[in-house]
Motif scaffolding. Structure first.
Motif, mmCIF file in Angstrom:
data_model
loop_
_atom_site.group_PDB
_atom_site.id
_atom_site.type_symbol
_atom_site.label_atom_id
_atom_site.label_comp_id
_atom_site.label_asym_id
_atom_site.label_seq_id
_atom_site.Cartn_x
_atom_site.Cartn_y
_atom_site.Cartn_z
ATOM 1 N N LEU A 193 3.082 0.154 10.527
ATOM 2 C CA LEU A 193 3.626 0.760 9.368
ATOM 3 C C LEU A 193 3.926 -0.045 7.955
ATOM 4 O O LEU A 193 3.354 0.168 6.797
ATOM 5 N N ARG A 194 4.332 -1.221 8.293
ATOM 6 C CA ARG A 194 4.735 -2.133 7.307
ATOM 7 C C ARG A 194 3.533 -2.777 6.769
ATOM 8 O O ARG A 194 3.248 -2.871 5.525
ATOM 9 N N ALA A 195 2.639 -3.050 7.649
ATOM 10 C CA ALA A 195 1.347 -3.537 7.137
ATOM 11 C C ALA A 195 0.439 -2.528 6.203
ATOM 12 O O ALA A 195 -0.084 -2.866 5.214
ATOM 13 N N ASP A 196 0.525 -1.289 6.482
ATOM 14 C CA ASP A 196 0.040 -0.334 5.846
ATOM 15 C C ASP A 196 0.369 -0.254 4.476
ATOM 16 O O ASP A 196 -0.390 0.120 3.434
ATOM 17 N N ARG A 197 1.724 -0.244 4.326
ATOM 18 C CA ARG A 197 2.584 -0.091 3.124
ATOM 19 C C ARG A 197 2.486 -1.184 2.322
ATOM 20 O O ARG A 197 2.330 -1.167 1.144
ATOM 21 N N ILE A 198 2.380 -2.433 2.722
ATOM 22 C CA ILE A 198 1.953 -3.467 2.097
ATOM 23 C C ILE A 198 0.861 -3.615 1.400
ATOM 24 O O ILE A 198 0.436 -3.828 0.344
ATOM 25 N N ALA A 199 -0.206 -3.183 2.335
ATOM 26 C CA ALA A 199 -1.575 -3.064 1.819
ATOM 27 C C ALA A 199 -1.777 -2.036 0.631
ATOM 28 O O ALA A 199 -2.373 -2.088 -0.330
ATOM 29 N N ASP A 200 -0.932 -0.836 0.824
ATOM 30 C CA ASP A 200 -0.884 0.240 -0.203
ATOM 31 C C ASP A 200 -0.555 -0.255 -1.473
ATOM 32 O O ASP A 200 -0.901 0.070 -2.576
ATOM 33 N N LEU A 201 0.526 -1.073 -1.489
ATOM 34 C CA LEU A 201 1.275 -1.493 -2.553
ATOM 35 C C LEU A 201 0.467 -2.477 -3.425
ATOM 36 O O LEU A 201 0.236 -2.608 -4.430
ATOM 37 N N ILE A 202 -0.385 -3.609 -2.311
ATOM 38 C CA ILE A 202 -1.106 -4.368 -3.239
ATOM 39 C C ILE A 202 -2.417 -3.859 -3.872
ATOM 40 O O ILE A 202 -3.178 -4.292 -4.834
ATOM 41 N N GLY A 203 -2.709 -2.505 -3.196
ATOM 42 C CA GLY A 203 -3.858 -1.782 -3.846
ATOM 43 C C GLY A 203 -3.523 -1.319 -5.294
ATOM 44 O O GLY A 203 -4.342 -1.050 -6.026
ATOM 45 N N ALA A 204 -2.343 -0.901 -5.052
ATOM 46 C CA ALA A 204 -1.989 -0.585 -6.711
ATOM 47 C C ALA A 204 -1.500 -1.569 -7.613
ATOM 48 O O ALA A 204 -1.626 -1.455 -8.789
#
Length: 340
Positions: A193-204
């Motif tokens: 979960l943390r990895a996906d959310r970190i990736a989402d934030l970097i995407g933005a």
């Protein structure tokens, strides 16, 4: 605490205003509920929504003696059917109310939650049953010995996500206690979960590094080493998605698959990306294809478990052959290599 058998008597401030024919804001402005002698709320101290016992309020308004009620402090007079709000339930477990926000997702507690005046409550007997049966610190795995994970694997992320939302610093031990799963299972869910959310934030916010994104999300540095590594792999997987989709479409065009869907990516060791594509035509060159970002495409001997262990050493053996050149050969080159 709402005493057993008195749920139907509970009133909110809005209810009291209506019963007295006053607009709620006028009732609040006049502070009718704060005059001397007005009955105390039955909700816990500090609660946002104040709840009152209707019998007590009616008695006060008519000048009659206000009937006494048991309080949460009357330990010797507790009733198993008393209804406890989150602060009172947390006190029974000896935890902070914020932590109760994580524990309440346990199936036993979600099954028995009830709303009174818009506020969640749990029967005292259920809270005590949960306290008695919940995993203890003495259990190495964090759940009763001999009992497997209490949450189906396909529901794990969905059940863990609200806990992470409530507390970005949550530990695997707390998830274990809340959901009744192995500590390793809880840790894996938090990492994903943390990895996906970190990736989402970097995407933005592309200027952020994985570590900076983790800090922005409130994840403690000591808990996210694996998550930041996996986040980098997630980002690479997202970058590779169009290429994998093109290969899937080409395989379908060659008559080797019945669907054009791109293969779902996997992260066997958190730090790299693989994807598997089952070949399901009547005559195929191999049961499946595996793409590994480190080694490119290879055939697999199993349609059901094509990736295998996904170790650092490239797999070898009968039925496995590496195809085309490079890690991302054009789809037509891959088809030519398979057809040779």
């Amino acid at each position: 605490m709402i005493c057993a058998g008195r749920r139907h008597l509970v009133r909110t401030l809005a209810d009291l205003a209506v019963e007295q024919g006053i607009q709620l804001q006028s009732y609040l402005n006049a502070a009718h509920h704060k005059v001397a002698g007005f009955p105390a709320p039955v909700s816990s101290s500090g609660a946002r929504t104040l709840l009152y016992d209707g019998d007590q309020v009616d008695a006060f308004l008519t000048g009659a003696p206000v009937p006494p009620l048991r309080s949460e402090g009357d330990v010797q007079e507790h009733d198993d059917d008393d209804l406890l709000d989150r602060r009172e339930a947390a006190a029974v477990l000896g935890i902070a109310p914020r932590t109760w926000g994580m524990y309440k997702h346990h199936p036993l507690l979600t099954k028995h939650v009830t709303e009174v005046g818009g506020v969640e409550h749990w029967p005292r007997r259920v809270v005590h049953r949960y306290r008695t049966g919940r995993p203890g610190k003495a259990t190495v795995t964090g759940r009763p010995e001999g009992i497997g994970d209490q949450v189906p694997r396909d529901q794990l992320l969905a059940r863990t996500a609200p806990l992470l939302d409530a507390d970005p610093t949550i530990s695997a031990a707390t998830v274990t206690a809340a959901l009744g799963v192995y500590t390793s299972t809880a840790q894996d869910a938090l990492t994903r979960l943390r990895a996906d959310r970190i990736a989402d934030l970097i995407g933005a916010r592309t200027e952020l590094s994985p570590k900076e994104a983790a800090v922005t999300l409130g994840y403690p540095a000591g808990q996210v080493r694996r998550a930041t590594v996996r986040a980098e792999a997630v980002l690479r997987a997202r970058h590779a998605a169009p290429y994998l989709a093109a290969v899937a479409a080409a395989m379908h065009g060659a008559g080797w698959t019945t669907t054009t869907a791109a293969p779902a990516v996997q992260h066997p060791a958190d730090d790299h990306v693989v994807a598997a594509l089952a070949l399901d035509a009547a005559v195929v060159p191999a049961p499946a294809l595996v793409w590994d970002e480190r080694q490119g495409w290879r055939t697999a001997t199993s349609r059901r478990h094509p990736v295998g262990r996904g170790g650092a050493v490239p797999p070898e053996g009968g039925g496995i052959r590496y195809l085309a050149a490079g890690t991302t050969p054009p789809p037509e080159a891959l088809i030519a290599a398979l057809s040779a």
